[in-house]
Design a protein around this motif. Structure first.
Motif, short mmCIF file in Angstrom:
data_model
loop_
_atom_site.label_atom_id
_atom_site.label_comp_id
_atom_site.label_asym_id
_atom_site.label_seq_id
_atom_site.Cartn_x
_atom_site.Cartn_y
_atom_site.Cartn_z
N LEU A 128 10.33 3.91 -6.91
CA LEU A 128 9.24 4.69 -6.34
C LEU A 128 8.57 5.58 -7.39
O LEU A 128 7.36 5.76 -7.39
N ALA A 129 9.38 6.13 -8.30
CA ALA A 129 8.80 6.96 -9.36
C ALA A 129 7.84 6.12 -10.20
O ALA A 129 6.74 6.54 -10.53
N ARG A 130 8.27 4.89 -10.52
CA ARG A 130 7.44 4.00 -11.33
C ARG A 130 6.16 3.63 -10.59
O ARG A 130 5.08 3.66 -11.15
N GLN A 131 6.31 3.28 -9.31
CA GLN A 131 5.16 2.80 -8.54
C GLN A 131 4.15 3.91 -8.21
O GLN A 131 2.98 3.63 -8.03
N THR A 132 4.65 5.15 -8.08
CA THR A 132 3.73 6.22 -7.72
C THR A 132 3.27 6.97 -8.97
O THR A 132 2.36 7.79 -8.89
N GLY A 133 3.93 6.73 -10.09
CA GLY A 133 3.57 7.42 -11.32
C GLY A 133 4.04 8.87 -11.37
O GLY A 133 3.52 9.66 -12.14
N ASP B 94 0.82 -1.19 0.00
CA ASP B 94 0.00 0.00 0.00
C ASP B 94 0.88 1.27 0.00
O ASP B 94 0.40 2.36 -0.30
N TYR B 95 2.14 1.11 0.32
CA TYR B 95 2.99 2.28 0.56
C TYR B 95 3.06 3.27 -0.61
O TYR B 95 2.88 4.47 -0.40
N PRO B 96 3.33 2.82 -1.86
CA PRO B 96 3.44 3.81 -2.93
C PRO B 96 2.19 4.68 -3.08
O PRO B 96 2.31 5.90 -3.29
N ALA B 97 1.02 4.09 -2.94
CA ALA B 97 -0.21 4.88 -3.05
C ALA B 97 -0.29 5.90 -1.91
O ALA B 97 -0.68 7.05 -2.11
N GLN B 98 0.10 5.45 -0.71
CA GLN B 98 0.08 6.36 0.44
C GLN B 98 1.09 7.49 0.26
O GLN B 98 0.83 8.64 0.61
N LEU B 99 2.25 7.13 -0.29
CA LEU B 99 3.28 8.14 -0.53
C LEU B 99 2.76 9.17 -1.53
O LEU B 99 2.90 10.38 -1.33
N GLU C 127 -0.35 10.00 -2.18
CA GLU C 127 -1.36 10.83 -1.50
C GLU C 127 -0.69 11.93 -0.68
O GLU C 127 -1.09 13.09 -0.70
N THR C 128 0.33 11.52 0.07
CA THR C 128 1.03 12.46 0.95
C THR C 128 1.65 13.59 0.12
O THR C 128 1.52 14.77 0.45
N LEU C 129 2.31 13.22 -0.98
CA LEU C 129 3.00 14.21 -1.80
C LEU C 129 2.00 15.11 -2.52
O LEU C 129 2.11 16.34 -2.49
N ALA C 130 1.00 14.49 -3.14
CA ALA C 130 0.03 15.27 -3.90
C ALA C 130 -0.69 16.27 -3.00
O ALA C 130 -1.02 17.38 -3.41
N GLY C 131 -0.90 15.88 -1.74
CA GLY C 131 -1.59 16.75 -0.79
C GLY C 131 -0.82 18.01 -0.46
O GLY C 131 -1.36 18.94 0.15
N LEU C 132 0.44 18.07 -0.86
CA LEU C 132 1.26 19.25 -0.53
C LEU C 132 1.17 20.33 -1.59
O LEU C 132 1.74 21.40 -1.44
N SER C 133 0.50 20.04 -2.69
CA SER C 133 0.50 20.97 -3.82
C SER C 133 0.03 22.36 -3.43
O SER C 133 -0.98 22.52 -2.77
N PRO C 134 0.79 23.38 -3.85
CA PRO C 134 0.36 24.75 -3.56
C PRO C 134 -0.79 25.20 -4.46
O PRO C 134 -1.29 26.31 -4.27
N ARG C 135 -1.18 24.39 -5.42
CA ARG C 135 -2.30 24.77 -6.30
C ARG C 135 -3.41 23.74 -6.18
O ARG C 135 -3.61 22.93 -7.09
N PRO C 136 -4.12 23.73 -5.06
CA PRO C 136 -5.14 22.71 -4.87
C PRO C 136 -6.21 22.84 -5.95
O PRO C 136 -6.42 23.93 -6.48
N GLY C 137 -6.84 21.75 -6.26
CA GLY C 137 -7.89 21.81 -7.27
C GLY C 137 -7.42 21.28 -8.60
O GLY C 137 -8.16 20.64 -9.32
N GLU C 138 -6.14 21.54 -8.94
CA GLU C 138 -5.62 21.00 -10.19
C GLU C 138 -4.89 19.69 -9.92
O GLU C 138 -4.48 19.43 -8.80
N VAL C 139 -4.74 18.89 -10.97
CA VAL C 139 -3.94 17.67 -10.80
C VAL C 139 -2.49 18.11 -10.64
O VAL C 139 -1.94 18.76 -11.52
N PRO C 140 -1.90 17.82 -9.49
CA PRO C 140 -0.56 18.36 -9.23
C PRO C 140 0.51 17.66 -10.06
O PRO C 140 0.38 16.47 -10.36
N LEU C 141 1.55 18.40 -10.42
CA LEU C 141 2.71 17.78 -11.06
C LEU C 141 3.73 17.50 -9.96
O LEU C 141 4.25 18.41 -9.33
#
Lengths: 481, 306
Positions: free
Chosen positions: A240-245, A200-205, A207-221
């Motif tokens: 990790l890059a491969r597993q988290t996309g 489950d870790y890559p998905a959780q990672l 989520e954690t990273l995407a949640g930090l985006s300074p531009r909420p609402g858009e799909v973060p890069l």
């Protein structure tokens, strides 16, 4: 296999005493008892082939050449009962919450210093305190988004926290790959035991990273910043890059423009980056702010971060709490910031900047482990009982010259687990590195990476120094009465 | 897609093609030398000129005989264009693009690199050279096969293909160029022209196709026309450029790239071949090579240095 000759010099994770398995390990031990040495050797061979075929490697730099070595893996898992693990998880969440509070406090009001819970002089002399971070308030007050804490168990069975890695902890990819290998090597065991999954870790990672985006609402890069293909942890970065996309980038792929935003160079032109999961040390992160010689960093990244235009995980400066002297204060931090009792204890520590502690350490050098405050990978350590007189004299001088940067602990006889060696099953010492993701609701891996000292009698588990690893099972103990 | 990744895929394509072409060149020159009477001295140095390494070669080697040239072009890691160096560069480019390609590609390139590194030195003599070079060609073709059938034909694949095509176009013009200036002088009225043009075709594995397409004897003008302007033979310059043109619509549009491509392609298609020999052929090839260079630069600034 016959357990009659198996004798652990320490607390054993699987066996209570001569051939008597602990409750959580009973199905595993009974299964192993039914295997012949030849069958076990065949399973080991299968694991080696699997590791080769899956391309699980770590990179060693020797003789000016980088060599990809197969990941050293012991096929016998380490077992943890679920109830014990739940308590450990709670302890780790508590610990990392306090650590994040501490880092935020240190870079803003320094209340803990004003309230005389944490000594001012330790902060002033901290090598990992970054003045560039003063006044910054990252989203949610989280600085250490990914933490790897090392746990050890002493002879009496007490579980201690040995250290918290808050800079760029690594190893989590091997935790996941170890389970993949075990599933292929011992598929039968998954039928008789309820082993909690780890993948489950890559998905959780993410989520954690995407949640930090300074531009909420858009799909973060989101990007993972690696020092490059010659880094010893490159396998993990790519994994990790491969597993988290997320995109795997090097410093030269990113730039900070005049608008203080961070961009990635693509064939479609620059793309704005929202979150950088950086696997580069602070000092190499931005040649404008830190080491001007750094070739792997991104000029201006600190500028973009302090303006809030890009999130960095972990935040620069988080390493201020990743210091073996600061470590000694974590139980105090838990009481101070959270008003709670620490669930897991620290290993008792003597801090050489205190005159009394220093006198004790200098007197007892032969019986203690002495550590510099800021090294990792097991380097620069004195293991008293195994040291020579000359080594002790060297450390005596080092400590007296720079007491702030040394601390000492009693020798912990790390717990053991049965490990398959050329001489059959033998006890080998191990530790455990779980990973904690910090966000609104923190996440702790199920188990973690068990590192094992493959050399007989050795207490050093680092992969750079002859360590290997084991799969780590958190299991439901079923009432069989 | 990251610019660096596209850049590495492009150069992987170029280096792999370069290694293959260099192996072919050595092979064909070896065979040609067997076709000529013993008293005719077949120079090996033209091969060095052809890959544009004259200065470096003169610096590193005292003599310029067969052994020296073959070593320099195949296993000398001081020559950035040797087979060994090309494979080294291809391998380095692949390190960071591994995830992008079928896993077997990395294994094959590794095998190929270590084969040349470990076996090369002992395989330079005529007795073993042929098998050595053929193994390299087989390996390269195997990799192309893997790419064609196992790699997703996405944007990364297009960059790789553009690299391979541009490299091939460049090498084809170089081979024509070399033949234009270094003809073996006629002797006793017997010209070696046909043998030489045949070897040009062979070095591009074009001999069979040429015969089927052209149906006339092997002569300078028609060989040059075939290798420059044929639209179907994969190693002819026009065909390489048309293939690059076919991939451009699948990439973000860049006017400069389109312009350089069309300009060079027109130049190739409009070459008047009648009476094109010696100096005028050389000049034409130089112009086309300049066009290829501009195209390379346009691609680079459009996609890799954004």
């Amino acid at each position: 296999m016959n357990w009659r000759l198996y004798r652990s010099p320490a607390f054993d994770e699987l066996l209570e005493g001569a051939g008597e398995p602990r409750a959580a390990a009973r199905p595993l031990v009974e299964y192993l008892t039914g295997l012949t040495a030849a069958e076990l050797a065949a399973r080991r061979l299968a694991s080696e082939l699997t590791i080769k075929a899956m391309g699980i490697t770590f990179t060693v730099y020797t003789d000016g050449r980088n060599v990809d070595r197969a990941w050293p893996f012991d096929i016998l898992p380490r077992v943890i009962p679920r109830a014990e693990w739940e308590r450990t998880q709670a302890a780790l969440k508590q610990r990392v919450m306090a650590l994040n509070c501490f880092i935020q406090d240190v870079y803003t009001d320094q209340k803990i210093v004003k309230d005389r819970v944490f000594p001012k002089e330790l902060l002033a002399d901290s090598r990992n305190y970054r003045p560039q971070c003063a006044g910054v308030k990252p989203k949610g007050g989280v600085w250490a988004h990914v933490c790897g804490s090392d746990l050890v168990r002493d002879r009496d069975g007490t579980l201690y926290v040995l250290e918290d890695n808050l800079r760029v902890p690594s190893g989590v990819s091997y935790m996941i790959e170890n389970r993949m290998v075990t599933k292929r090597v011992f598929p039968e065991l998954f039928e008789t035991t309820t082993i909690l999954p780890v993948d489950d870790y890559p998905a959780q990672l993410y989520e954690t990273l995407a949640g930090l985006s300074p531009r909420p609402g858009e799909v973060p890069l989101v990007v993972l910043l690696t020092p490059g293909v010659y880094n010893s942890a490159y396998f993990e970065h790519a994994y990790l890059a491969r597993q988290t996309g997320v995109e795997l980038v090097e410093g030269s792929d990113l730039f900070v423009a005049d608008d203080d935003c961070c961009y990635m160079r693509t064939i479609y032109g620059p793309k704005r980056v929202d979150v950088v999961y950086r696997r580069i040390d602070d000092l190499f992160l931005d040649p404008e702010a830190f080491n001007p010689e750094s070739l792997v960093g991104v000029p201006g990244l600190m500028r973009a971060w302090t303006r809030g235009n890009v999130a960095l995980a972990n935040a620069p400066g988080a390493g201020v709490a990743d210091d073996k002297v600061v470590y000694a204060f974590v139980p105090d931090m838990i009481r101070y910031y959270l008003d709670q009792h620490p669930i897991l204890p620290n290993v008792p520590s003597y801090l050489c900047y205190r005159a009394n502690d220093r006198a004790h350490v200098l007197e007892q050098l032969q019986n203690l482990v002495v550590k510099p405050a800021n090294e990792s990978g097991g380097y620069g350590i004195l293991i008293g009982p195994k040291s020579t007189r000359a080594e002790r004299e060297k450390f005596r001088e080092l400590i007296q010259a720079d007491p702030r940067n040394y601390m000492a602990q009693p020798v912990i006889t790390l717990s053991t687990a049965p490990t398959l060696t050329d001489d059959g099953l033998e006890p080998r010492h191990l530790d455990l590195r779980p990973f904690i993701l910090s966000r609104d609701e923190p996440y702790v891996t199920t188990g973690g990476l068990t590192r094992v000292a493959l050399v007989k009698g050795s207490l050093v588990v680092n992969s750079s120094q002859g360590g290997g690893s084991k799969d780590t099972w958190v299991v439901d103990v079923e009432d069989t009465a | 897609m990251l610019s660096r990744l596209a850049d590495n895929l492009y150069w992987f394509g170029r280096y792999l093609q370069r290694a293959e072409n260099t192996a072919r060149l050595i092979n064909v020159n070896t065979i040609l030398s067997m076709d000529l009477p013993r008293r005719v001295e077949l120079g090996w140095e033209p091969l060095v000129d052809l890959v544009g390494a004259h200065g470096l070669f003169a610096q590193l080697y005292e003599a310029n005989g067969e052994d020296d040239v073959v070593r320099f072009l195949s296993v000398d890691d001081r020559n950035p264009g040797s087979i060994l160096s090309s494979l080294h560069h291809a391998r380095e480019a692949l390190r960071t693009t591994r995830d992008y390609m079928p896993g077997e590609v990395w294994e094959r390139v590794n095998d190929m690199f270590f084969y040349v590194q470990d076996k090369g030195e002992r395989s330079l003599g005529r007795a073993r050279r042929h098998i050595f070079l053929e193994s390299i060609l087989d390996c390269a073709l195997g990799i192309h096969g893997l790419l064609a059938f196992n790699m997703s034909h996405d944007v990364g694949f297009h960059f790789l293909g553009m690299g391979a095509n541009l490299e091939q176009a460049d090498m084809t013009t170089r081979i024509l160029d070399a033949r234009s200036t270094r003809a073996i002088p006629a002797e006793d009225g017997a010209s070696f022209e046909a043998v030489e043009w045949m070897s040009v075709l062979r070095s591009l594995t074009a001999d069979q196709t040429y015969r089927r397409h052209v149906r006339s004897r092997v002569a300078g003008t028609s060989v040059t026309r075939f290798l420059l302007q044929n639209r179907e033979f994969p190693r002819s310059v026009a065909c390489c450029l048309l293939r690059i043109g076919a991939t451009l619509p699948q990439l973000p549009p860049h006017e400069a790239v389109e312009r350089e491509l069309q300009r060079t392609l027109l130049m190739v298609q409009n070459v008047v071949l009648e009476g094109l020999t010696g100096p005028s052929l050389k000049q034409t090839m130089d112009e086309i090579q300049k066009g290829l260079l501009s195209l390379n630069q346009a691609l680079s600034s459009a996609f890799f240095r954004s």
